[in-house]
Scaffold this active site. Structure first.
Site, PDB file in Angstrom:
ATOM      1  N   ASP A 268     -50.335  51.552  10.330  1.00 57.19           N
ATOM      2  CA  ASP A 268     -49.077  52.291  10.457  1.00 57.19           C
ATOM      3  C   ASP A 268     -48.689  52.191  11.927  1.00 57.19           C
ATOM      4  O   ASP A 268     -49.073  53.021  12.744  1.00 57.19           O
ATOM      5  CB  ASP A 268     -49.281  53.738  10.019  1.00 57.19           C
ATOM      6  CG  ASP A 268     -47.999  54.544  10.007  1.00 57.19           C
ATOM      7  OD1 ASP A 268     -46.923  53.946  10.210  1.00 57.19           O
ATOM      8  OD2 ASP A 268     -48.069  55.767   9.823  1.00 57.19           O
TER       9      ASP A 268
ATOM     10  N   ASP B 296     -58.876  51.942  20.721  1.00 58.47           N
ATOM     11  CA  ASP B 296     -57.678  51.119  20.910  1.00 58.47           C
ATOM     12  C   ASP B 296     -57.696  50.000  19.882  1.00 58.47           C
ATOM     13  O   ASP B 296     -58.577  49.130  19.912  1.00 58.47           O
ATOM     14  CB  ASP B 296     -57.677  50.554  22.328  1.00 58.47           C
ATOM     15  CG  ASP B 296     -56.413  49.755  22.636  1.00 58.47           C
ATOM     16  OD1 ASP B 296     -55.626  49.495  21.703  1.00 58.47           O
ATOM     17  OD2 ASP B 296     -56.217  49.407  23.811  1.00 58.47           O
TER      18      ASP B 296
ATOM     19  N   GLY C   3     -52.312  61.786  10.988  1.00 59.09           N
ATOM     20  CA  GLY C   3     -53.266  61.915   9.907  1.00 59.09           C
ATOM     21  C   GLY C   3     -52.734  62.011   8.498  1.00 59.09           C
ATOM     22  O   GLY C   3     -53.517  62.227   7.574  1.00 59.09           O
TER      23      GLY C   3
ATOM     24  N   CYS D 109     -42.285  53.262  10.178  1.00 60.52           N
ATOM     25  CA  CYS D 109     -41.261  54.245   9.813  1.00 60.52           C
ATOM     26  C   CYS D 109     -39.976  53.867  10.536  1.00 60.52           C
ATOM     27  O   CYS D 109     -39.393  54.652  11.276  1.00 60.52           O
ATOM     28  CB  CYS D 109     -41.703  55.654  10.173  1.00 60.52           C
ATOM     29  SG  CYS D 109     -40.610  56.927   9.503  1.00 60.52           S
TER      30      CYS D 109
END
Length: 484
Positions: A371, A354, A311, A424
């Site tokens: 992300d 999903d 979040g 990331c």
């Protein structure tokens, strides 16, 4: 978790979280309380070392996430101040240094580390870290570790620990590296893997990501081993950076909503406790901000965060959307992660869904944040055990999922709308390779650097790459695509 050293694969056991504070060897002075170099009455190991040891065992046995478990463990045991700082340094420092420490242990033992009982090995690793990377006196580090082994493993194994640690104490870290690491001129990747305690495959991946420069790879690996600062985000319209600064933080260098907490618990800041601010890496703030800065023609009211858990980006996008009269739908495939998003957002609709088989109609959104799930190689500073948990064999499955999610994101956005693809991870297979497969007739790749003018050194474009050694942030990748 798979622990690696020197190509061998010993038996053994990755979200943002609270980051540790404190300095190595802190806590030697005290009002009658044993510091890190003192033994408690009866030779029992102290609370800090017990906590560090228990964390390592949980990582090994239960695949625990160190950055999530340690704050809970310290709070439940009432460990605070210098003891908490020492426990954090010992646990995180040892987990980061496993590859290096195992090579040194192997040189000081008649048994390879993979043949040492794991509970004993973890205790010895803690001792090696104290000897080579803290200011704790050698005799105190050895005696405290032997006390730990005696009480937590057994009196017999303590003799093994004593013998190994006394050999380790005979040399400095630099002297040991000259012995156990391959010569840099002969095997640069192998040398970096041992000297900076990263699996060889990760060193290779990071070297490729920075363009093959060995010196820059070394700087990146060194940054991975530094304790990160606690980064905060002031959610616009709900909190200001000035409020965080008045609570003891320092304004960030790049993000207009960012701040850094020099010390202390971020939860003690009222704005954080009220979810008006949060812990969030500065690069994570900036990639979310970049998505909102791309101009779109026509309507701009429906935003989607496809893989929103836990979040961080959703919290910032939720606040920005509210200021602009837009609505955010935040989705995650896992219910417990969607619950975390619910707790960190205020206006957003949160669903369990999903992203590869979405319930929303095609073209429903004007902006989409993806992300994507990834190896997390960009967050090795704050997830100390992640480097030993990931395996290169994970990557083909992850990249298949990333391609499916990006295809779904491009179907979810309307023509003229924009998608942010974020990982990331700097791994080329998870970043430019995934975006490079998008057909030109489906989307235009924008130069993402244009939308983050406050941040220098973002690469050659059109993508944005943040780095620990360049920006002091996680290593994060951003591509912006406008749907055709």
């Amino acid at each position: 978790m798979t622990r690696r050293h020197s190509g061998r694969r010993p038996t053994g056991t990755q979200g943002s979280g609270t980051q540790g504070t404190g300095q190595p060897g802190s806590g030697r002075q005290g009002s009658g309380r044993p510091g890190p170099g003192k033994r408690r009455p009866g030779g029992r190991p102290d609370a800090a070392r017990n906590a560090a040891y228990d964390l390592m065992r949980a990582v090994d046995e239960r695949d625990a996430y160190a950055n999530l478990l340690l704050p809970t463990l310290l709070r439940r045991r009432g460990i605070a101040g210098r003891d908490a700082a020492l426990a954090t340094e010992l646990a995180y420092g040892t987990l980061r240094g496993l590859g290096t420490y195992d090579e040194i242990i192997a040189a000081c033992s008649d048994r390879a580390p993979e043949h040492v009982d794991p509970p004993l090995l973890d205790a010895v690793r803690l001792g090696v870290h104290q000897l080579l990377r803290t200011r704790i006196p050698p005799h105190a580090a050895v005696s405290a570790t032997i006390d730990l082994v005696r009480h937590r493993v057994g009196p017999g194994p303590s003799r093994y620990a004593n013998a190994v640690l006394r050999k380790v104490a005979g040399r400095t870290l630099e002297e040991w590296l000259a012995i156990v690491a391959p010569p840099r001129e002969e095997d640069p990747v192998g040398h970096l893997a041992v000297a900076y305690s990263h699996p060889r495959w990760i060193v290779n991946a990071l070297r490729d990501a920075v363009g093959g420069d060995v010196d820059e790879t070394a700087a990146l690996l060194a940054a991975d081993n530094e304790r990160p600062r606690v980064a905060l985000v002031a959610r616009p319209g709900r909190c200001s950076v000035d409020e965080l600064v008045s609570a003891g933080a320092e304004a960030a260098g790049y993000s207009p909503y960012g701040a850094y907490l020099p010390e202390g618990d971020p939860a003690s800041i009222p704005a954080v406790g009220e979810a008006r601010a949060a812990v969030q890496d500065e690069a994570s703030q900036l990639v979310a901000l970049a998505l909102t800065r791309v101009p779109v023609a026509g309507r701009d009211r429906d935003w989607l965060d496809m893989c929103a858990g836990p979040g961080g980006k959703a919290g910032l996008l939720d606040a920005l959307a509210a200021q602009r009269g837009a609505r955010l739908l935040a989705a995650d495939v896992q219910y417990h992660r969607a619950r975390l998003v619910w707790g960190t957002t205020r206006e957003a609709a949160v669903v369990t869904a999903d992203g590869t088989e979405p319930a929303w109609r095609p073209g429903a959104f004007d902006r989409v944040m993806l992300d994507a799930p990834c190896t997390g190689l960009g967050a090795l500073r704050r997830r100390p055990e992640a480097r030993w948990r990931r395996d290169p064999r994970d990557i083909p499955e992850l990249t298949r999922l990333q391609r499916r999610l990006l295809d779904s994101a491009l179907r979810a956005v309307r023509p003229g709308g924009v998608v942010a693809y974020v990982t990331c991870s700097p791994h080329l297979a998870e970043t430019s390779a995934v975006v490079g497969e998008v057909p030109r007739e489906r989307a235009e790749v924008l130069d993402a650097r244009e939308f983050l003018p406050e941040a220098p050194g973002l690469g050659d474009g059109p993508y944005v790459r943040f780095w620990p050694h360049r920006h002091g942030t996680d290593a994060m990748f951003l591509a912006l695509l406008r749907a055709k």
